[in-house]
Design a protein around this motif. Structure first.
Motif, PDB file in Angstrom:
ATOM      1  N   LYS A 156     109.509  96.498 -67.216  1.00 13.24           N
ATOM      2  CA  LYS A 156     108.891  95.349 -67.865  1.00 13.24           C
ATOM      3  C   LYS A 156     108.681  95.598 -69.353  1.00 13.24           C
ATOM      4  N   TYR A 157     108.539  96.892 -69.700  1.00 11.65           N
ATOM      5  CA  TYR A 157     108.226  97.243 -71.073  1.00 11.65           C
ATOM      6  C   TYR A 157     109.133  98.373 -71.553  1.00 11.65           C
ATOM      7  N   THR A 158     109.276  98.491 -72.850  1.00 15.46           N
ATOM      8  CA  THR A 158     109.956  99.633 -73.447  1.00 15.46           C
ATOM      9  C   THR A 158     109.081 100.865 -73.255  1.00 15.46           C
ATOM     10  N   GLY A 159     109.685 101.960 -72.791  1.00 16.60           N
ATOM     11  CA  GLY A 159     108.893 103.164 -72.572  1.00 16.60           C
ATOM     12  C   GLY A 159     109.720 104.308 -72.021  1.00 16.60           C
ATOM     13  N   TYR A 160     109.020 105.373 -71.622  1.00 18.08           N
ATOM     14  CA  TYR A 160     109.651 106.625 -71.205  1.00 18.08           C
ATOM     15  C   TYR A 160     109.516 106.817 -69.693  1.00 18.08           C
ATOM     16  N   TRP A 161     110.544 107.439 -69.098  1.00 19.71           N
ATOM     17  CA  TRP A 161     110.558 107.749 -67.673  1.00 19.71           C
ATOM     18  C   TRP A 161     110.744 109.251 -67.494  1.00 19.71           C
ATOM     19  N   ARG A 162     110.109 109.805 -66.459  1.00 14.60           N
ATOM     20  CA  ARG A 162     110.329 111.214 -66.129  1.00 14.60           C
ATOM     21  C   ARG A 162     109.981 111.449 -64.664  1.00 14.60           C
ATOM     22  N   LEU A 163     110.488 112.543 -64.124  1.00 13.02           N
ATOM     23  CA  LEU A 163     110.235 112.941 -62.742  1.00 13.02           C
ATOM     24  C   LEU A 163     109.505 114.273 -62.710  1.00 13.02           C
ATOM     25  N   ALA A 164     108.714 114.485 -61.674  1.00 12.41           N
ATOM     26  CA  ALA A 164     107.990 115.741 -61.489  1.00 12.41           C
ATOM     27  C   ALA A 164     108.259 116.286 -60.097  1.00 12.41           C
ATOM     28  N   ALA A 165     108.577 117.578 -60.043  1.00  7.28           N
ATOM     29  CA  ALA A 165     108.754 118.273 -58.764  1.00  7.28           C
ATOM     30  C   ALA A 165     107.548 119.184 -58.571  1.00  7.28           C
ATOM     31  N   THR A 166     106.758 118.941 -57.545  1.00  2.84           N
ATOM     32  CA  THR A 166     105.571 119.747 -57.288  1.00  2.84           C
ATOM     33  C   THR A 166     105.961 121.129 -56.803  1.00  2.84           C
ATOM     34  N   GLY A 167     105.285 122.166 -57.331  1.00  6.79           N
ATOM     35  CA  GLY A 167     105.591 123.536 -56.953  1.00  6.79           C
ATOM     36  C   GLY A 167     105.143 123.877 -55.545  1.00  6.79           C
ATOM     37  N   THR A 168     105.711 124.953 -55.013  1.00  3.94           N
ATOM     38  CA  THR A 168     105.349 125.466 -53.686  1.00  3.94           C
ATOM     39  C   THR A 168     104.985 126.944 -53.814  1.00  3.94           C
ATOM     40  N   SER A 169     104.721 127.595 -52.701  1.00  2.00           N
ATOM     41  CA  SER A 169     104.365 129.022 -52.727  1.00  2.00           C
ATOM     42  C   SER A 169     105.539 129.887 -53.164  1.00  2.00           C
ATOM     43  N   THR A 170     106.761 129.358 -53.084  1.00  3.85           N
ATOM     44  CA  THR A 170     107.945 130.147 -53.449  1.00  3.85           C
ATOM     45  C   THR A 170     108.696 129.595 -54.662  1.00  3.85           C
ATOM     46  N   THR A 171     108.297 128.428 -55.139  1.00  2.00           N
ATOM     47  CA  THR A 171     109.031 127.781 -56.231  1.00  2.00           C
ATOM     48  C   THR A 171     108.060 127.153 -57.228  1.00  2.00           C
ATOM     49  N   TYR A 172     108.351 127.358 -58.500  1.00  2.00           N
ATOM     50  CA  TYR A 172     107.541 126.732 -59.542  1.00  2.00           C
ATOM     51  C   TYR A 172     107.873 125.246 -59.650  1.00  2.00           C
ATOM     52  N   GLY A 173     106.859 124.457 -59.948  1.00  5.16           N
ATOM     53  CA  GLY A 173     107.088 123.043 -60.207  1.00  5.16           C
ATOM     54  C   GLY A 173     107.697 122.826 -61.585  1.00  5.16           C
ATOM     55  N   SER A 174     108.185 121.612 -61.836  1.00  9.61           N
ATOM     56  CA  SER A 174     108.797 121.324 -63.135  1.00  9.61           C
ATOM     57  C   SER A 174     108.808 119.818 -63.391  1.00  9.61           C
ATOM     58  N   TYR A 175     108.996 119.470 -64.654  1.00 11.67           N
ATOM     59  CA  TYR A 175     109.189 118.087 -65.071  1.00 11.67           C
ATOM     60  C   TYR A 175     110.614 117.915 -65.580  1.00 11.67           C
ATOM     61  N   SER A 176     111.134 116.715 -65.430  1.00  8.38           N
ATOM     62  CA  SER A 176     112.441 116.408 -66.015  1.00  8.38           C
ATOM     63  C   SER A 176     112.282 116.148 -67.502  1.00  8.38           C
ATOM     64  N   ASN A 177     113.403 115.996 -68.191  1.00  3.14           N
ATOM     65  CA  ASN A 177     113.389 115.515 -69.563  1.00  3.14           C
ATOM     66  C   ASN A 177     112.932 114.052 -69.586  1.00  3.14           C
ATOM     67  N   TYR A 178     112.470 113.560 -70.755  1.00  2.00           N
ATOM     68  CA  TYR A 178     112.085 112.160 -70.893  1.00  2.00           C
ATOM     69  C   TYR A 178     113.325 111.305 -71.163  1.00  2.00           C
ATOM     70  N   LYS A 179     113.313 110.073 -70.679  1.00  2.00           N
ATOM     71  CA  LYS A 179     114.371 109.120 -71.040  1.00  2.00           C
ATOM     72  C   LYS A 179     113.714 107.823 -71.503  1.00  2.00           C
ATOM     73  N   LEU A 180     114.076 107.415 -72.708  1.00  2.00           N
ATOM     74  CA  LEU A 180     113.548 106.170 -73.275  1.00  2.00           C
ATOM     75  C   LEU A 180     114.451 105.010 -72.873  1.00  2.00           C
ATOM     76  N   VAL A 181     113.867 103.955 -72.309  1.00  2.00           N
ATOM     77  CA  VAL A 181     114.595 102.745 -71.954  1.00  2.00           C
ATOM     78  C   VAL A 181     113.953 101.598 -72.754  1.00  2.00           C
ATOM     79  N   THR A 182     114.777 100.934 -73.559  1.00  2.47           N
ATOM     80  CA  THR A 182     114.316  99.851 -74.421  1.00  2.47           C
ATOM     81  C   THR A 182     114.520  98.507 -73.749  1.00  2.47           C
ATOM     82  N   VAL A 183     113.446  97.707 -73.684  1.00  2.00           N
ATOM     83  CA  VAL A 183     113.524  96.368 -73.106  1.00  2.00           C
ATOM     84  C   VAL A 183     113.456  95.356 -74.247  1.00  2.00           C
ATOM     85  N   LYS A 184     114.495  94.544 -74.366  1.00  2.00           N
ATOM     86  CA  LYS A 184     114.568  93.593 -75.485  1.00  2.00           C
ATOM     87  C   LYS A 184     113.889  92.271 -75.122  1.00  2.00           C
TER      88      LYS A 184
END
Length: 373
Positions: free
Chosen positions: A345-373
């Motif tokens: 609905k609006y111009t802004g940034y998107w990202r994903l997050a993977a929650t960490g576990t006892s054997t793996t660290y969590g992480s965030y994706s890079n940001y992606k800007l999507v422009t709504v005209k």
């Protein structure tokens, strides 16, 4: 803790582009010289170097100018040349600020005395400018006034108005994570983001992550997002990366000037045996009309392989806001790939997050800007 953004500024020389001048006026109406005298003695032109006529991001700088003085000598005696200026909003009827100007040399001091020049003589000067000066508005102007007083004659003045533009700014510079914790046998993704506030012909010429103590650095891209202001990129640090104080260094050129904006962060090592994770994210298209959809896709990794059937959280941040909002869940396939179609609905940034576990660290994706005209 986020550290403050520091600025390191360096000036470089370059080609000059000049603005045209205004009409000649006589300083003292009571002693006005004739039109013939003006043609014989006066200021034929003032050119301010508009390619560097802007407020510096920090500290002080100068704006060069060149004046042409026609037939300045009386006999072999040089005139007295004075330059002063008024900033935006100041009245030229009040006392001005002093500008530097090079004085001509008396020809009588040379043996044998040379013949005075018949063509206009160029005289150079500079106008001081500081980061504390107010940015010029779209209609604001500064005024430079040059006064030439020949030996034993009446003074002649000429005014030149010119625009001094606002300073270049880098806003919201961030390095994530901070500190960067290196893991043996694993790569750590480091994300960089900032906004370049342009007020002229600024060009992003270099972005790098560099150690402050060692000859160790990683160059990033110099491409901006589709809005021309936002920047996002990332780099991978391995266990051999130098530890200690690092900095994000953003280099911008404007006219013949070069400025570096610096943001500090820390790199350290950890002996943890947890696996790292990584999410790559793309958006297509990145510019669309309201009511249309865009596809978010990418891949999630655990260590060097795919993170199978991983459920991740999708977040959105409206441009201009500092708050991320949870949108929903996105799952990866048996190959770690994922995709989701959204209708922004609006111009802004998107990202994903993977929650960490006892054997793996969590992480965030890079940001992606999507422009709504």
């Amino acid at each position: 803790m986020r550290k403050s953004l520091r600025l390191a500024v360096a000036a470089a020389t370059g080609a000059a582009l000049f603005a045209t001048g205004a009409a000649i006026t006589v300083a003292s109406p009571a002693n006005a010289v004739s039109a013939v005298a003006l043609r014989a003695l006066g200021i034929t032109d003032i050119k301010v170097d508009t390619s560097v006529a802007f407020i510096p991001p920090t500290g002080s700088d100068t704006i060069p100018f060149v004046i042409k003085v026609n037939d300045p000598y009386v006999g072999n005696k040089a005139p007295t040349i004075k330059a002063e200026f008024w900033k935006e909003g100041e009245q030229t009827t009040s006392a001005g600020h002093s500008a530097s100007v090079t004085q001509l040399t008396d020809l009588a001091n040379s043996t044998p005395a040379p013949t005075p020049p018949t063509s206009p003589v160029e005289v150079k000067g500079t106008i001081p400018v500081s980061s504390s000066d107010k940015p010029t508005t779209s209609t604001g102007k500064w005024t430079l006034r040059v006064t030439v007083k020949p030996d034993g004659g009446d003074a002649v003045t000429k005014d030149e108005t010119f625009e001094v533009k606002a300073a270049t700014r880098v806003n919201g510079a961030s390095v994530s994570p901070n500190p960067v914790t290196l893991k043996s046998g694993k790569d750590v993704d480091v994300f960089v983001a900032f906004e370049l506030e342009k007020s002229g012909d600024e060009k992003l010429t270099d972005v790098r992550l560099e150690s402050k103590s060692y000859d160790d650095y990683i160059s990033l891209s110099t491409g901006m997002e589709s809005d021309g202001k936002s920047y996002h990129d990332s780099a991978s640090f391995d266990y051999s990366t130098s530890t200690g104080a690092w900095q994000l260094k953003i280099t911008v050129t404007r006219g013949s000037k070069t400025y570096s904006f610096v943001k500090g962060f820390e790199v350290k090592k950890s002996g943890s045996s947890k696996a790292s994770s990584k999410i790559t994210l793309t958006a297509s298209p990145t510019s669309l009309k309201k009511g249309k959809t865009t596809k978010l896709s990418g891949k999630v990794y655990r260590g060097s392989g795919a993170w199978k059937k991983k459920i991740m959280k999708l977040y959105f941040k409206k441009k201009g806001s500092s708050k991320w909002s949870f949108v929903g869940y996105v799952g990866s396939s048996s190959t770690g790939k994922f995709s989701k179609t959204v209708k922004p609905k609006y111009t802004g940034y998107w990202r994903l997050a993977a929650t960490g576990t006892s054997t793996t660290y969590g992480s965030y994706s890079n940001y992606k800007l999507v422009t709504v005209k």
